[in-house]
Structures are given as C-alpha cells and as structure tokens.
Design a protein around this motif. Structure first.
Motif, short mmCIF file in Angstrom:
data_model
loop_
_atom_site.label_atom_id
_atom_site.label_comp_id
_atom_site.label_asym_id
_atom_site.label_seq_id
_atom_site.Cartn_x
_atom_site.Cartn_y
_atom_site.Cartn_z
N UNK A 228 23.96 -107.50 -16.88
CA UNK A 228 23.59 -106.14 -17.30
C UNK A 228 24.78 -105.20 -17.18
N UNK A 229 25.52 -105.35 -16.09
CA UNK A 229 26.68 -104.48 -15.86
C UNK A 229 27.79 -104.78 -16.87
N UNK A 230 28.00 -106.04 -17.16
CA UNK A 230 29.04 -106.42 -18.12
C UNK A 230 28.74 -105.83 -19.50
N UNK A 231 27.47 -105.91 -19.92
CA UNK A 231 27.11 -105.36 -21.22
C UNK A 231 27.21 -103.84 -21.24
N UNK A 232 26.93 -103.19 -20.11
CA UNK A 232 27.08 -101.74 -20.04
C UNK A 232 28.55 -101.36 -20.21
N UNK A 233 29.44 -102.13 -19.58
CA UNK A 233 30.87 -101.86 -19.74
C UNK A 233 31.31 -102.09 -21.18
N UNK A 234 30.80 -103.15 -21.80
CA UNK A 234 31.17 -103.42 -23.20
C UNK A 234 30.67 -102.32 -24.12
N UNK A 235 29.52 -101.74 -23.79
CA UNK A 235 29.01 -100.61 -24.57
C UNK A 235 30.02 -99.46 -24.54
N UNK A 236 30.54 -99.17 -23.36
CA UNK A 236 31.52 -98.10 -23.24
C UNK A 236 32.80 -98.43 -24.01
N UNK A 237 33.20 -99.69 -23.97
CA UNK A 237 34.40 -100.10 -24.72
C UNK A 237 34.18 -99.92 -26.22
N UNK A 238 33.00 -100.29 -26.70
CA UNK A 238 32.71 -100.14 -28.14
C UNK A 238 32.77 -98.68 -28.58
N UNK A 239 32.46 -97.78 -27.66
CA UNK A 239 32.44 -96.35 -27.99
C UNK A 239 33.67 -95.62 -27.45
N UNK A 240 34.71 -96.40 -27.12
CA UNK A 240 35.99 -95.83 -26.66
C UNK A 240 35.81 -94.87 -25.50
N UNK A 241 34.94 -95.23 -24.57
CA UNK A 241 34.69 -94.41 -23.39
C UNK A 241 35.30 -95.07 -22.16
N UNK A 242 35.59 -94.27 -21.16
CA UNK A 242 36.19 -94.75 -19.93
C UNK A 242 35.15 -95.49 -19.09
N UNK A 243 35.32 -96.81 -18.88
CA UNK A 243 34.32 -97.57 -18.11
C UNK A 243 34.23 -97.15 -16.66
N UNK A 244 35.25 -96.48 -16.14
CA UNK A 244 35.20 -96.06 -14.74
C UNK A 244 34.23 -94.90 -14.52
N UNK A 245 33.71 -94.33 -15.61
CA UNK A 245 32.73 -93.25 -15.49
C UNK A 245 31.36 -93.77 -15.08
N UNK A 246 31.20 -95.09 -15.08
CA UNK A 246 29.92 -95.71 -14.74
C UNK A 246 30.08 -96.47 -13.42
N UNK A 247 29.33 -96.07 -12.41
CA UNK A 247 29.39 -96.74 -11.10
C UNK A 247 28.26 -97.76 -11.01
N UNK A 248 28.61 -98.97 -10.62
CA UNK A 248 27.69 -100.10 -10.61
C UNK A 248 27.06 -100.29 -9.22
N UNK A 249 25.73 -100.45 -9.21
CA UNK A 249 25.01 -100.74 -7.96
C UNK A 249 24.03 -101.88 -8.23
N UNK A 250 23.99 -102.85 -7.33
CA UNK A 250 23.09 -103.97 -7.57
C UNK A 250 22.76 -104.73 -6.30
N UNK A 251 21.75 -105.57 -6.42
CA UNK A 251 21.30 -106.42 -5.31
C UNK A 251 20.77 -107.71 -5.90
N UNK A 252 20.94 -108.80 -5.16
CA UNK A 252 20.49 -110.11 -5.63
C UNK A 252 19.99 -110.93 -4.45
#
Length: 531
Positions: A228-252
C-alpha cells in the motif's frame, strides 16, 4: 560456481531470469524460508548499490582534495546518514561477497567459508551498523538445507546483471521492480497464504487513485509487505509530487512479513521510521495509539474468528464487534484513527455489506447514520489469484461536506459503484484492471466528490454507479450491496428494422435446425455401430 552469465537486455527478461535462477533454490526448503532467502539477497544487492552511489557522489564532491582525506571520508559512516543510503562496512559490500565467494576461510572455525557464510556475516554486520535494520535481515544462508552451489550461481547472476546503465538510482528503481515481481510470484506460489502479505497492485492502485494521498500521514494497521505504501509513493511520482510529503505508519502481526515490509520500504527509498518497532497484533497493542492519520489503506485478513477482543475498547464507537468475526473491528479501528478530514479505503469480504450476525447490521446502520461511509465498491472475482471470491471496498470519510477534499457537499449521501463486470482475465484464474478501468472507477468517485482532478461531471449510470440518500439505505435495511441500488444497465437501443430482423432471425434459426438435424444423424449412426 559459474562466473559467466549473460545479461538479460530488458527489465522483463531480467526479472524472469532472476526468478528462474532463484527458483532453483527451492529444493527442500519451506516456501516461507525460500522467500526470505531470495528477498534478502535482493535487499543486500540494493543496499550495496545505494551505498556505492552515495560513495561515488562523495568522491565527486571531494575531487581535488588530499587522497588520504578522501579515503577517510569515504569510510566515514556519518557521510551516508540522511542520504537514503545505509552504511555498509567493507565485509558486507556486494563486491566483497562476489570476490570472496570461493575459497575464503571461516574466521570462527578456520574451515572454508561458503557463500552462505559470507552473506550471513554481511547481514549481521548491516544490522549491527544500522539500527533501522535491527531484527530485520534473514541469516540462514549458511544452513545445510540451502544448496550453496546454486546460491553462488544466484550471486553471480546478480553480480553480472546490468540493473541500469546510468547510475544506481535507476538500478534501485529496477531492483524495486524485481522485489515487487518476486513478491507477486511468491504470493501466487503460496496460494491462499500468499494473500496474507500481498494485495494485487491493480487493486491497490485503484484505492490510491481514489484517495489521492498527496501529503500527511498514511497508515496501514495490517501492512503485509508494505505494498500500500509503495503504491502511494508511485502515485506521488506519477503526479510529480515530493514523496517525502507523505509519512508512512504501519503495523504487521506476522514476524516474517514485517521483515519483508521493512526491506520493501527500504528498497523503494521510503522512510520506514513509522513502521512499528516490531511485529504485533493491532487489536492487542496499537503501536500508533497516540497518532491520528490523514489516510488509511488496508486489506485486513477476512473473517478472523480468534482475535484480541475487549468489550470496553473505546474504538467500538458504533457497537461491539461479534466474538467470532473481526471484520467490523477492523473498520472501527480504522475509523478511530482518522483525523477530522481523514479518509480511508478498506478491502473487505462481501459479507460485510449485508451481514446481520452478532450485531453487525446495527454497527453498519450506526456508521451509515453517522455519515462516515462515503462509498462502497463491489469488485469482480479473481482479483486475488489465490481467492476466487469477489471482494468489496469500503471508503470512509470523517467529513463529506464541501471543502478541501471535494467541492460537492455529500453529507447524507453514499456513492455505490458496481465494478463486478470490469477488468480482464490475465489467465484462467486471475483478473486484473487496465489503466482505463482504474481511471473509470477513480474518476467516478472524484466527480462525485467534486475533486479538482475530476474529468467531467458526476451522473448516475444505471448498472454502474448511483449516489444514494441515507433514507433510501435505511429503507433497504442498511444493506450496502451496490447492485441493489445501481440497478441494471440500460439496454442498447435496437435500430434494426423489424422486417430485416425477422428475415435475419429466420435464416439463423433455419441454419441452427439444419445443423441440429445433421448432428442427430451422426449420433444415430454412431449408436447403430455400437450394437
């Protein structure tokens, strides 16, 4: 071990070649161990590539300086901090492993060291020198059940393959592709269990394109391998946005899967500080209990019967979930994490749309009446290769009014989309979405919400989508099945003149009757011969 390996020319050929080589290792290993061995090796190659890139940058920056100073600086771990590169000690570098894979002594026993021993030592060194990798890396390469000759061949192949011709940045991109490709292959190979750590990228892309997570905190309470996080980063790349603007939090929950997620995020250059410090059950202990999230993307395990349930849990705002099913526990946990303008997308079993077992119907009614359900999408079957049953996706929003997340005030309404007939079969057991399918679904939601990214205006489409008032949902007993509301698609207009249609149908029927008579004669003749 062979040192001559032809280099595949295209990314697809490279991925296929590496998979075939890695597949040779399977042997007597359990699938889960085999997966750890191969993905760990991919990660080690990534770490070395990223380190080498940063090392070359430092050397270029210091060009003209004293040689001794340059050499000391290149070996200073602090020079690599903050540059998306881990510090890699000399004995953990890929070049060291490749150069010493044959004939080196084991320092502890004075016996010849196998390539597996070298890799294990490299993994331990990496984990020791980089606190973010502590407890993450696999160290089983020197075990007896791993074919050292074939492991050496795989090292040779990784060593000789040209991941990119223009620097390690492109190499990391391709290594990321290889890692995802392997995850997909392992998920398919492991059958039903593979779905625990891997959600099909086409499905995740659909969710991401609807949520449009440009900045803020994004969370997954059951993050699997981090797709999910990888696809969110790719979304930002497709829209020429800075991926560091999205902070990732998760648990498994699963230890091995948690390790995969840590490696996967590192390979894609995603800061994994927000991933829980260790694996663990989200219901028993929420590692991010003190944080509110702007976006949640999740594909929880369906219909869990044995889970850490506490009746007085403050997360059960809409009702206490039943003892033997955690579906509505996941949904309420996710809702409890959202900020006042937060949005979530949750993949769920179809039963959640209409079940009344154990009070689930009342919980669903309470969520609808509180206005937090923004959309429900019925997905087609076979999106998960290992699970043929169809799934649905629930979208939640704390605020559906006009504002930053959409110009249309949708309070008191819910969007239903029936996508059961969409997609195409990759083979006889797996379905996927095309880019056009994803855009159709996502743009339907965007136009409904009045997003700036929307193309056109929203309108109900019979058989596909409908915006439904809460009162209508109440009359339907709070059933959330899209097919109940969108109705049947409009029949295409028949423009064929009646005389021509009668003539055509008569001809077709006559031909069918003639063929039936011919086949009848053939069958009778065969039966006669059997007597």
């Amino acid at each position: 071990m062979s040192t001559k390996t032809s280099t595949p020319s295209s990314p697809k050929e490279l991925k296929d070649t590496l998979w075939k080589a890695a597949d040779k290792l399977r042997g007597s290993m359990a699938a889960s161990q085999y997966k750890d061995v191969v993905l760990g090796l991919v990660f080690l190659k990534y770490v070395s590539d990223a380190f080498d890139e940063r090392r070359a940058e430092i050397a270029a920056e210091l060009e003209g300086e004293d040689t001794t100073f340059i050499e000391e600086t290149l070996e200073d771990p602090d020079e690599y901090a903050g540059s998306h590169a881990f510090w890699v000690a000399p004995e953990a570098r890929w070049s060291f492993i490749a150069d010493n894979a044959k004939g080196r002594k084991n320092s502890a026993t004075d016996d010849p060291a196998t390539v597996g021993d070298l890799i294990d030592a490299a993994m331990r060194t990496l984990a020791r020198d980089n606190t973010a990798l502590e407890g993450t890396l696999p160290t089983m390469y020197g075990r007896e059940n791993i074919d050292q000759r074939r492991l050496g061949e795989l090292v040779d192949l990784f060593n000789s393959a040209q991941f990119a011709g223009a620097g390690a940045t492109q190499a990391r991109d391709l290594l990321g592709e290889v890692y995802e490709y392997f995850l997909d292959k392992f998920a398919k190979a492991e059958g039903k269990r593979g779905g625990e750590f891997y959600t099909p990228p086409a499905l995740v892309r659909t969710l991401v394109e609807i949520l449009e997570p440009y900045n803020g905190r994004i969370y997954d309470p059951c993050c699997g391998s981090g797709g999910m996080f990888v696809q969110a980063e790719k979304f930002l790349e497709r829209h020429d946005q800075d991926p560091t603007q999205l902070a990732v939090y998760g648990q498994e929950l699963n230890e091995q899967t948690w390790r995969m997620a840590k490696m996967n995020l590192a390979i894609h250059g995603i800061d994994a500080k927000g991933l829980s410090s260790r694996w663990g059950d989200t219901f028993a202990r929420d590692y991010h209990a003190d944080k509110q999230m702007d976006f949640v993307l999740a594909n929880p395990p369906f219909n869990i019967k044995d889970w850490a349930r506490r009746e007085d849990d403050p997360r059960w705002r809409y009702g206490v979930p039943p003892v033997r099913n955690a579906n509505y526990a996941w949904m309420q946990h996710i809702l409890s994490k959202l900020t006042v303008q937060g949005e979530a997308a949750v993949v769920m079993a179809n039963g959640t749309m209409a079940s009344n077992t154990g009070g689930e119907g009342q919980i669903r009614a309470n969520m609808v009446e509180d206005g937090v359900v923004s959309c429900v999408i019925a997905m087609p079957p076979n999106l998960f290769r290992s699970v043929a049953i169809p799934v649905c996706v629930w979208f939640f929003a704390k605020d559906k009014g006009s504002g930053a997340r959409g110009s249309w005030d949708r309070r008191g309404e819910t969007l239903f989309i029936d996508a059961r007939e969409m997609g195409h079969m990759v083979d006889r057991v797996e379905r996927t979405f095309s880019d056009e399918d994803i855009e159709t679904i996502a743009n339907t939601f965007r136009t409904w919400r009045g997003r700036s990214s929307a193309k056109g205006e929203y309108e109900d489409v019979p058989g596909f989508c409908k915006s439904v008032k809460t009162q209508e949902i109440e009359k339907a007993g709070y059933a959330m099945t899209p097919g109940r509301y969108v109705g049947a698609p409009e029949a295409p207009e028949d423009t064929e003149p009646i005389e021509e249609k009668i003539a055509r149908l008569t001809t077709e029927l006559t031909a069918a009757l003639d063929e039936s008579a011919r086949l009848d004669a053939v069958v009778r003749e065969q039966l006669r011969r059997l007597k």
